[in-house]
Scaffold this motif. Structure first.
Motif, PDB file in Angstrom:
ATOM      1  N   LEU A  11       0.811  -1.218   0.000  1.00  0.00           N
ATOM      2  CA  LEU A  11       0.000   0.000   0.000  1.00  0.00           C
ATOM      3  C   LEU A  11       0.843   1.266   0.000  1.00  0.00           C
ATOM      4  CD1 LEU A  11      -2.982  -0.873   2.364  1.00  0.00           C
ATOM      5  CD2 LEU A  11      -2.875  -0.943  -0.114  1.00  0.00           C
TER       6      LEU A  11
ATOM      7  N   THR B 117      -4.548  -5.215   8.751  1.00  0.00           N
ATOM      8  CA  THR B 117      -3.359  -4.444   8.374  1.00  0.00           C
ATOM      9  C   THR B 117      -3.650  -3.592   7.148  1.00  0.00           C
ATOM     10  OG1 THR B 117      -1.914  -6.175   9.255  1.00  0.00           O
ATOM     11  CG2 THR B 117      -0.915  -4.590   7.746  1.00  0.00           C
ATOM     12  N   TYR B 118      -4.405  -4.128   6.219  1.00  0.00           N
ATOM     13  CA  TYR B 118      -4.785  -3.363   5.020  1.00  0.00           C
ATOM     14  C   TYR B 118      -5.564  -2.113   5.414  1.00  0.00           C
ATOM     15  CZ  TYR B 118      -6.480  -2.397   0.297  1.00  0.00           C
ATOM     16  OH  TYR B 118      -6.761  -1.788  -0.908  1.00  0.00           O
ATOM     17  N   ILE B 119      -6.546  -2.279   6.275  1.00  0.00           N
ATOM     18  CA  ILE B 119      -7.365  -1.137   6.692  1.00  0.00           C
ATOM     19  C   ILE B 119      -6.518  -0.097   7.421  1.00  0.00           C
ATOM     20  CG2 ILE B 119      -9.260  -0.416   8.193  1.00  0.00           C
ATOM     21  CD1 ILE B 119     -10.523  -3.211   7.620  1.00  0.00           C
TER      22      ILE B 119
ATOM     23  N   THR C 220      -3.264   0.423   7.274  1.00  0.00           N
ATOM     24  CA  THR C 220      -2.293   1.072   6.380  1.00  0.00           C
ATOM     25  C   THR C 220      -2.983   2.012   5.420  1.00  0.00           C
ATOM     26  OG1 THR C 220      -0.974  -0.953   6.517  1.00  0.00           O
ATOM     27  CG2 THR C 220      -0.343   0.652   4.842  1.00  0.00           C
ATOM     28  N   TRP C 221      -4.153   1.644   4.952  1.00  0.00           N
ATOM     29  CA  TRP C 221      -4.916   2.535   4.068  1.00  0.00           C
ATOM     30  C   TRP C 221      -5.222   3.853   4.782  1.00  0.00           C
ATOM     31  CZ3 TRP C 221      -9.831   4.747   4.169  1.00  0.00           C
ATOM     32  CH2 TRP C 221     -10.280   5.290   2.978  1.00  0.00           C
ATOM     33  N   LEU C 222      -5.587   3.757   6.049  1.00  0.00           N
ATOM     34  CA  LEU C 222      -5.858   4.981   6.821  1.00  0.00           C
ATOM     35  C   LEU C 222      -4.582   5.801   7.007  1.00  0.00           C
ATOM     36  CD1 LEU C 222      -8.262   3.525   9.541  1.00  0.00           C
ATOM     37  CD2 LEU C 222      -8.879   5.056   7.655  1.00  0.00           C
TER      38      LEU C 222
ATOM     39  N   ARG D  42      -2.025   5.848   4.959  1.00  0.00           N
ATOM     40  CA  ARG D  42      -1.710   6.439   3.662  1.00  0.00           C
ATOM     41  C   ARG D  42      -2.590   7.664   3.404  1.00  0.00           C
ATOM     42  NH1 ARG D  42       0.976   4.738  -1.303  1.00  0.00           N
ATOM     43  NH2 ARG D  42       1.084   6.714  -2.420  1.00  0.00           N
ATOM     44  N   ARG D  43      -3.855   7.550   3.741  1.00  0.00           N
ATOM     45  CA  ARG D  43      -4.778   8.683   3.582  1.00  0.00           C
ATOM     46  C   ARG D  43      -4.395   9.843   4.504  1.00  0.00           C
ATOM     47  NH1 ARG D  43      -8.596   9.289  -0.315  1.00  0.00           N
ATOM     48  NH2 ARG D  43     -10.121  10.068   1.195  1.00  0.00           N
TER      49      ARG D  43
ATOM     50  N   ARG E 259       2.917   8.510   4.338  1.00  0.00           N
ATOM     51  CA  ARG E 259       3.882   8.058   3.337  1.00  0.00           C
ATOM     52  C   ARG E 259       4.748   9.262   2.957  1.00  0.00           C
ATOM     53  NH1 ARG E 259       7.499   7.002  -0.774  1.00  0.00           N
ATOM     54  NH2 ARG E 259       7.042   5.037  -1.847  1.00  0.00           N
TER      55      ARG E 259
END
Length: 407
Positions: A168, A374-376, A378-380, A382-383, A387
């Motif tokens: 991600l 972990t996906y959820i 990391t997505w948060l 990143r938003r 990053r």
């Protein structure tokens, strides 16, 4: 005393994982790597002791944890021992997702991991939770997921979580340039700057591997909870499998690359230790030789596969070393488990195929939960712009996050 010493040995592994990462990333990210190792126990342990009784209280009796031999250790000694395993898992995830996540973002993920994610998975398998009783719940017999010292709960968990985070966050500048897409519109000069100091501190990785191996005897050897018949097998199997796998990858690197590649040797040693971890106290000595050879092959060729086809770089080999070996080692428990060492007999001793099905299903449930959460998370992140930018990536996290400049 046995479990206290084991926990102290495992504690050493937590910051040492940061040292291993520091030897395999760019020089401008060395301090960041080591700082993540330090913060893994600084964040995890206080959080863990706050939630540990909530997740594990159901299997305690009068404040003592009942071991399989009818003896007990004090609740918080056992809690400390489990806690350092969780902190190791967190450190491994951090090492598997280096160089692109702001330190504040890493700490946010670490808090979620410490309070919710890891305690749930650990309690499901090690705390008398539903995965430890899955066979009974499904009407398939008195079988549950067995994981001696963390093939699923630590290593497969960390390898897959690190994979999702790097996926991600996107590729580093070096990998993007090599892939020929996205950020690849970068000059060769930038590419040169990106890779110039890769592995410049390789001696850190070599020393870190030695110290990790030392700590691993507490990790596997003392997961018997008390001194028992299992202890001699857990310690000896750990010594054999890790060493043999390192020798195998050394030979493979000489055969394919015409050099004795130190990174391949490091990966092989760790891969052997990872694969034997879920099996260590459940299997006879000869199994460690099988595991050592198998782990050497899986680690070396798995790393080459990832380097060739995985479009996001993985400089510490988290996916092949911990992910592949952790999954395979855990899946082999119902095959090689020896009666008298394990509560259930493995297939080679005439055991039931139903246990293999229960083991694989339980592993899938636990690891799918890890991947999804972990996906959820990391997505948060990143938003939330954790990053780092292209310019910050070129400068390195040592300067950007820690204010440390290299001459």
């Amino acid at each position: 005393m046995w479990l206290s010493i084991g926990g102290i040995l495992v504690f050493l592994m937590i910051p040492v994982i940061g040292m291993l990462e520091a030897g395999l990333v760019r020089r401008v990210n060395v301090i960041n790597a080591m700082s993540k190792g330090l913060m893994s126990f600084a964040v995890f342990l206080p959080a863990w002791f706050a939630v540990f009784p909530l997740f594990f209280h159901g299997i305690f009796s009068d404040g003592y944890y009942p071991t399989g031999e009818g003896t007990g250790v004090p609740m918080y000694i056992y809690g400390f021992f489990l806690g350092v395993f969780g902190a190791v898992t967190l450190a491994l995830i951090g090492a598997g997702a280096p160089e692109r996540l702001r330190f504040g973002g890493w700490l946010a993920f670490a808090l979620f991991f410490s309070l919710v994610q890891w305690p749930l998975v650990a309690s499901w398998i090690w705390g008398g939770g539903f995965l430890s009783k899955l066979g009974s719940l499904l009407g398939l017999g008195d079988f549950g997921v067995l994981d001696f010292a963390g093939g699923t709960v630590v290593h497969a968990y960390a390898g897959l979580a690190g994979f999702i985070i790097t996926l991600l966050l996107g590729p580093s500048l070096r990998r993007a340039w090599a892939n020929g897409g996205g950020r690849a519109r970068l000059s060769p000069l930038i590419y040169k700057e990106r890779v110039e100091y890769m592995h410049a501190e390789l001696q850190y990785a070599i020393l870190g591997t030695i110290l990790l191996y030392f700590g691993w005897f507490g990790f596997n050897g003392m997961s018997t909870v008390t001194v028992s018949e299992q202890s001699q097998y857990a310690i000896s199997n750990t010594a054999i499998a890790g060493s043999l796998a390192g020798a195998i990858t050394a030979l493979l690197s000489r055969m394919h690359e015409k050099v004795w590649n130190p990174i391949a040797i490091i990966a092989g040693l760790l891969g052997g230790l990872v694969m034997i971890t879920p099996l260590a106290g459940f299997v006879d000595i000869w199994v460690s030789y099988v595991v050592g050879v198998l782990a050497g092959l899986v680690t070396y060729y798995g790393t080459k596969l990832v380097e060739r086809y995985y479009f996001i770089d993985d400089p510490v080999g988290s996916l092949p070393v911990h992910g592949f070996n952790g999954i395979l080692g855990s899946a082999l428990v119902p095959v090689f488990a020896k009666p008298g060492l394990s509560p259930y007999a493995g297939l080679i001793y005439g055991g039931s195929p139903a246990w293999l099905g229960v083991q694989l299903l339980g592993m899938a449930i636990a690891l799918l939960f890890v991947v999804a959460t972990t996906y959820i998370a990391t997505w948060l992140l990143r938003r939330s712009r954790f990053r780092i930018s292209v310019e910050e990536e070129l400068l390195g996290l040592d300067v950007v996050d820690h204010g440390v400049e290299r001459p």
